[in-house]
Design an enzyme around this catalytic site. Sequence first.
Site, PDB file in Angstrom:
ATOM      1  N   LYS A 175      32.035 -11.532 -43.780  1.00 45.22           N
ATOM      2  CA  LYS A 175      31.287 -10.518 -43.030  1.00 45.22           C
ATOM      3  C   LYS A 175      29.902 -10.326 -43.646  1.00 45.22           C
ATOM      4  O   LYS A 175      28.888 -10.336 -42.977  1.00 45.22           O
ATOM      5  CB  LYS A 175      32.097  -9.223 -43.042  1.00 45.22           C
ATOM      6  CG  LYS A 175      31.511  -8.105 -42.242  1.00 45.22           C
ATOM      7  CD  LYS A 175      32.479  -6.922 -42.221  1.00 45.22           C
ATOM      8  CE  LYS A 175      31.759  -5.641 -41.870  1.00 45.22           C
ATOM      9  NZ  LYS A 175      32.638  -4.473 -41.914  1.00 45.22           N
ATOM     10  N   GLU A 217      33.356 -15.154 -54.415  1.00 43.90           N
ATOM     11  CA  GLU A 217      34.399 -16.175 -54.319  1.00 43.90           C
ATOM     12  C   GLU A 217      34.140 -17.105 -53.139  1.00 43.90           C
ATOM     13  O   GLU A 217      34.239 -18.331 -53.254  1.00 43.90           O
ATOM     14  CB  GLU A 217      35.780 -15.515 -54.118  1.00 43.90           C
ATOM     15  CG  GLU A 217      36.285 -14.717 -55.295  1.00 43.90           C
ATOM     16  CD  GLU A 217      35.922 -13.239 -55.215  1.00 43.90           C
ATOM     17  OE1 GLU A 217      34.830 -12.905 -54.708  1.00 43.90           O
ATOM     18  OE2 GLU A 217      36.730 -12.422 -55.673  1.00 43.90           O
ATOM     19  N   GLY A 276      36.911  -5.428 -42.600  1.00 43.32           N
ATOM     20  CA  GLY A 276      37.479  -6.737 -42.938  1.00 43.32           C
ATOM     21  C   GLY A 276      38.957  -6.854 -42.605  1.00 43.32           C
ATOM     22  O   GLY A 276      39.396  -7.813 -41.963  1.00 43.32           O
ATOM     23  N   ARG A 277      39.749  -5.868 -43.035  1.00 40.21           N
ATOM     24  CA  ARG A 277      41.202  -5.968 -42.844  1.00 40.21           C
ATOM     25  C   ARG A 277      41.617  -5.766 -41.395  1.00 40.21           C
ATOM     26  O   ARG A 277      42.791  -5.888 -41.066  1.00 40.21           O
ATOM     27  CB  ARG A 277      41.905  -4.986 -43.782  1.00 40.21           C
ATOM     28  CG  ARG A 277      41.433  -3.549 -43.650  1.00 40.21           C
ATOM     29  CD  ARG A 277      41.796  -2.766 -44.902  1.00 40.21           C
ATOM     30  NE  ARG A 277      41.285  -1.391 -44.917  1.00 40.21           N
ATOM     31  CZ  ARG A 277      40.063  -1.063 -45.307  1.00 40.21           C
ATOM     32  NH1 ARG A 277      39.194  -1.986 -45.663  1.00 40.21           N
ATOM     33  NH2 ARG A 277      39.693   0.211 -45.338  1.00 40.21           N
ATOM     34  N   GLU A 308      44.568  -0.806 -48.840  1.00 42.47           N
ATOM     35  CA  GLU A 308      43.106  -0.676 -48.907  1.00 42.47           C
ATOM     36  C   GLU A 308      42.652   0.493 -48.019  1.00 42.47           C
ATOM     37  O   GLU A 308      41.639   1.130 -48.299  1.00 42.47           O
ATOM     38  CB  GLU A 308      42.464  -1.983 -48.438  1.00 42.47           C
ATOM     39  CG  GLU A 308      41.109  -2.232 -49.042  1.00 42.47           C
ATOM     40  CD  GLU A 308      40.646  -3.658 -48.808  1.00 42.47           C
ATOM     41  OE1 GLU A 308      41.123  -4.550 -49.523  1.00 42.47           O
ATOM     42  OE2 GLU A 308      39.830  -3.877 -47.905  1.00 42.47           O
ATOM     43  N   HIS A 365      68.467 -11.895 -52.361  1.00 43.85           N
ATOM     44  CA  HIS A 365      68.937 -12.531 -53.598  1.00 43.85           C
ATOM     45  C   HIS A 365      68.019 -12.197 -54.765  1.00 43.85           C
ATOM     46  O   HIS A 365      68.049 -12.851 -55.803  1.00 43.85           O
ATOM     47  CB  HIS A 365      69.021 -14.041 -53.399  1.00 43.85           C
ATOM     48  CG  HIS A 365      69.983 -14.402 -52.313  1.00 43.85           C
ATOM     49  ND1 HIS A 365      71.298 -14.720 -52.552  1.00 43.85           N
ATOM     50  CD2 HIS A 365      69.831 -14.414 -50.969  1.00 43.85           C
ATOM     51  CE1 HIS A 365      71.904 -14.945 -51.399  1.00 43.85           C
ATOM     52  NE2 HIS A 365      71.036 -14.764 -50.420  1.00 43.85           N
ATOM     53  N   LYS A 401      33.770  -6.187 -56.869  1.00 45.06           N
ATOM     54  CA  LYS A 401      32.692  -7.128 -56.566  1.00 45.06           C
ATOM     55  C   LYS A 401      31.550  -6.976 -57.590  1.00 45.06           C
ATOM     56  O   LYS A 401      30.923  -7.949 -57.980  1.00 45.06           O
ATOM     57  CB  LYS A 401      32.177  -6.932 -55.141  1.00 45.06           C
ATOM     58  CG  LYS A 401      33.196  -7.369 -54.069  1.00 45.06           C
ATOM     59  CD  LYS A 401      32.639  -7.348 -52.661  1.00 45.06           C
ATOM     60  CE  LYS A 401      33.696  -7.774 -51.657  1.00 45.06           C
ATOM     61  NZ  LYS A 401      33.235  -7.952 -50.291  1.00 45.06           N
TER      62      LYS A 401
HETATM   63  C1  G6Q Z   1      38.556  -5.607 -46.154  1.00 43.28           C
HETATM   64  C2  G6Q Z   1      37.755  -5.588 -47.357  1.00 43.28           C
HETATM   65  C3  G6Q Z   1      37.707  -6.891 -48.102  1.00 43.28           C
HETATM   66  C4  G6Q Z   1      36.782  -7.938 -47.491  1.00 43.28           C
HETATM   67  C5  G6Q Z   1      36.578  -9.059 -48.491  1.00 43.28           C
HETATM   68  C6  G6Q Z   1      35.708 -10.157 -47.956  1.00 43.28           C
HETATM   69  O1  G6Q Z   1      38.702  -4.661 -45.408  1.00 43.28           O
HETATM   70  O2  G6Q Z   1      36.504  -5.081 -47.107  1.00 43.28           O
HETATM   71  O3  G6Q Z   1      38.982  -7.457 -48.267  1.00 43.28           O
HETATM   72  O4  G6Q Z   1      37.308  -8.416 -46.298  1.00 43.28           O
HETATM   73  O5  G6Q Z   1      36.050  -8.528 -49.659  1.00 43.28           O
HETATM   74  O6  G6Q Z   1      34.449  -9.668 -47.603  1.00 43.28           O
HETATM   75  P1  G6Q Z   1      33.453 -10.563 -46.806  1.00 43.28           P
HETATM   76  O7  G6Q Z   1      34.054 -10.876 -45.469  1.00 43.28           O
HETATM   77  O8  G6Q Z   1      32.204  -9.770 -46.688  1.00 43.28           O
HETATM   78  O9  G6Q Z   1      33.266 -11.837 -47.586  1.00 43.28           O
END
Ligand code: G6Q
Length: 546
Positions: free
Chosen positions: A205, A211, A265-266, A351, A382, A510
């Site tokens: 986003k 990463e 994001g989620r 989150e 199990h 981050k």
């Molecule tokens: C989700 C969070 C987080 C995010 C990641 C990736 O709700 O904000 O999990 O999706 O940190 O972020 P980017 O899409 O900006 O790389």
Amino acid sequence: MTPLNTSEWQSLERHYSDIKYLSMRDEFALDSGRFERLSISSGDLLLDYSKNRITKKTISKLAALVESLDLSGWIEKMFTGESINTTEGRAVSHIALRNRSNTPIIVDGEDIMPAINAVLAQMKRFCGKVHSGEWLGYTGKQITDIVNIGIGGSDLGPAMICDALEPYGVEGMNAHFVSNVDGTDLSTTLEKLNPETTLFVVASKTFTTQETLTNAQSARAWFLQAGSQEDVAQHFVAVSTNAEAVAEFGINTDNMFEIWDWVGGRYSLWSAIGLPIALYVGMDNFERLLDGGHEMDNHFRHQPFEDNIPVVMGLLGIWYINFFGSQTHAIVPYDHSLARFPSHMQQLDMESNGKNTNRQGQRLRYGTGPVIWGTPGTNGQHAYFQLIHQGTQIIPVDFVLPVNSHYPEVDHQSILLANGLAQSEALMKGKNAEEVRAELVKEGLEGEELEALLPHKIFPGNRPSNTLLFPKLTPEMLGQLVALYEHKVFVQGVVWNINSFDQWGVELGKQLAKAILPDLEQGAEVSVHDSSTTSLINLIKQLRTY
Ligand code: G6Q
């Protein structure tokens, strides 16, 4: 505004004192209509919540609580694009991404549906080209492997959906997900792949996530060992809000799929973040997923609270967390293809509602989001089911049960379902001393030997669970399930008076790594951190062989 001060909460406290010892076993014995009364259907999806420590009155009282906290108003705010993510000054409009009725949704004075439809059309065109072979790799070969590079919300949801919809996969197409900055993740994925037939989707986003950018750069370097700089455009596309950073990375912005800041994001698998899903299962199936999400949205928005699956599940969570003191909640799908479902739900819930401050900035005096965890049944039986049956905590469980499998092993399916049902029955009933004694006598035990073993074989029972039952895991049903949990989380956030849509804890992570990285990279010993961190950094420097 604290929910604790409402008369509805106080009434629930009295009700809790009255029924906290209620025995589900007795209630089932006394009331043959308990299942009828305590279950809800929405289309093909059934929620059986009769195996909970409640009466019908409990649900009415919990529904009265959310009524008093204006849940209806909050739902309308979300569905009409109001800026309810106050700490980030954003609307929360993932529901618009699956708004299949296409009614206008106004965010910041603008209808966002045309932009959403335009990106869906772009995704459709792109998937069509890749699947038909119009879009080929740089040596003219068909694309066979999609590698999504993203993390968190830009990874977990799409990865979970691709696994779950494997039976719908387009023939000859494979989907891979690389998220971890640990080079193992990328290396072990790439070693199986051919650059000529691999398409990378860089999903971020913000397009600033360390990463993802590190993995994307390494993936490009891997690609450039075979292809040339001009070929990169055929093999790298991006999903982002940040066109500038995408261009800077070297991806042609014609091959960028837009997302917007009003989707968290989620909650973003419904957007172009779902591109790997559409590439893997086809755009038609991606749209079926959206249809399912939309169906659940309509159910959530319009059903009375007591007949509303996400509302009731949210309220049951409140009941256990805030009255019984539960701190964790297990989600156990009896479907191996839903192996990643609990992880996605873990991020979604933890989150969103892992917060200790209310909307007004005050520290909370009550419990909020639980630890969400789980793995597929029957494997979990199990392993950790021991603790759910005989441990000292109350851990509510959601059993997710598709009746039919996509695969032909019919005998397996009956065994699988029998196990799921047996677990929820056993959790509810338990096994008392008389029953254990009778069993042991039957086995030929007596005297001291019997008495010594007896207490260990007692199951307290009265342990709560929900069962979500449906005919088959289709794209529509999966869409319904994911949207159901999204709304459950929303309901709980309203009760707890928290903003479920920010994630400052993630932002902290981050920042922190960026501060330590230069200390790790520079040659000299460092001393600026606390003694633990400083010593660990210096020890790593001594031990590393790279
Ligand atoms: C989700 C969070 C987080 C995010 C990641 C990736 O709700 O904000 O999990 O999706 O940190 O972020 P980017 O899409 O900006 O790389």
